[in-house]
Write a protein that holds these residues in place. Sequence first.
Motif, PDB file in Angstrom:
ATOM      1  N   ALA A   1       0.837  -1.206   0.000  1.00 29.16           N
ATOM      2  CA  ALA A   1       0.000   0.000   0.000  1.00 29.16           C
ATOM      3  C   ALA A   1       0.873   1.257   0.000  1.00 29.16           C
ATOM      4  O   ALA A   1       0.559   2.237  -0.693  1.00 29.16           O
ATOM      5  N   ALA A   2       1.967   1.235   0.754  1.00 25.45           N
ATOM      6  CA  ALA A   2       2.870   2.392   0.798  1.00 25.45           C
ATOM      7  C   ALA A   2       3.510   2.630  -0.567  1.00 25.45           C
ATOM      8  O   ALA A   2       3.611   3.770  -1.027  1.00 25.45           O
ATOM      9  N   VAL A   3       3.916   1.565  -1.231  1.00 23.31           N
ATOM     10  CA  VAL A   3       4.537   1.698  -2.553  1.00 23.31           C
ATOM     11  C   VAL A   3       3.535   2.280  -3.543  1.00 23.31           C
ATOM     12  O   VAL A   3       3.858   3.188  -4.314  1.00 23.31           O
ATOM     13  N   HIS A   4       2.299   1.821  -3.496  1.00 27.02           N
ATOM     14  CA  HIS A   4       1.272   2.360  -4.397  1.00 27.02           C
ATOM     15  C   HIS A   4       0.989   3.831  -4.087  1.00 27.02           C
ATOM     16  O   HIS A   4       0.809   4.632  -5.006  1.00 27.02           O
ATOM     17  N   ALA A   5       0.965   4.204  -2.801  1.00 28.41           N
ATOM     18  CA  ALA A   5       0.730   5.603  -2.430  1.00 28.41           C
ATOM     19  C   ALA A   5       1.873   6.487  -2.911  1.00 28.41           C
ATOM     20  O   ALA A   5       1.645   7.595  -3.415  1.00 28.41           O
ATOM     21  N   ILE A   6       3.099   6.003  -2.768  1.00 30.72           N
ATOM     22  CA  ILE A   6       4.262   6.769  -3.243  1.00 30.72           C
ATOM     23  C   ILE A   6       4.208   6.923  -4.757  1.00 30.72           C
ATOM     24  O   ILE A   6       4.457   7.998  -5.290  1.00 30.72           O
TER      25      ILE A   6
END
Length: 139
Positions: free
Chosen positions: A107-112
């Motif tokens: 989820a963090a990678v997608h948000a970044i």
Amino acid sequence: MSASLTHVKSGKLRPLALFGGTRSKVLPDVPTLKELGYDVEYYLWVGLFTPKGTPPQTVSTLRSSINAAAHSDQFTTTLTSVGLDLAYLDGPDFGTFWDADIKRIEAAVHAIAACRDNSPRRGRRTAHTSPDHALLAGA
């Protein structure tokens, strides 16, 4: 935190927040990012694995030995002295944690990526490295 704990305790550094889901026993007055309103939870962890097909008796022996070592006074005292909290999880519990951790990181990678894709400065990148960490800045 262990690399900076000496500086924090001496007053040279002031921690602003922790990445974990709960406050540290070593620095109980430092809030988590979630407490400050940021939906971030990140862990640096160590796990021990055996190859597929390892005999069950061997796995059982390793699990009980590792559990005893992880909870020994010597180990827990050492962890505390460097600013770390023991968060021991046995096989099934570790598997559950691992699955949740993968989802958090994904989820963090997608948000970044979404931030990068919406950035007016897309394409400009700078890199900074030091012996302790590597950062990518700009997007």
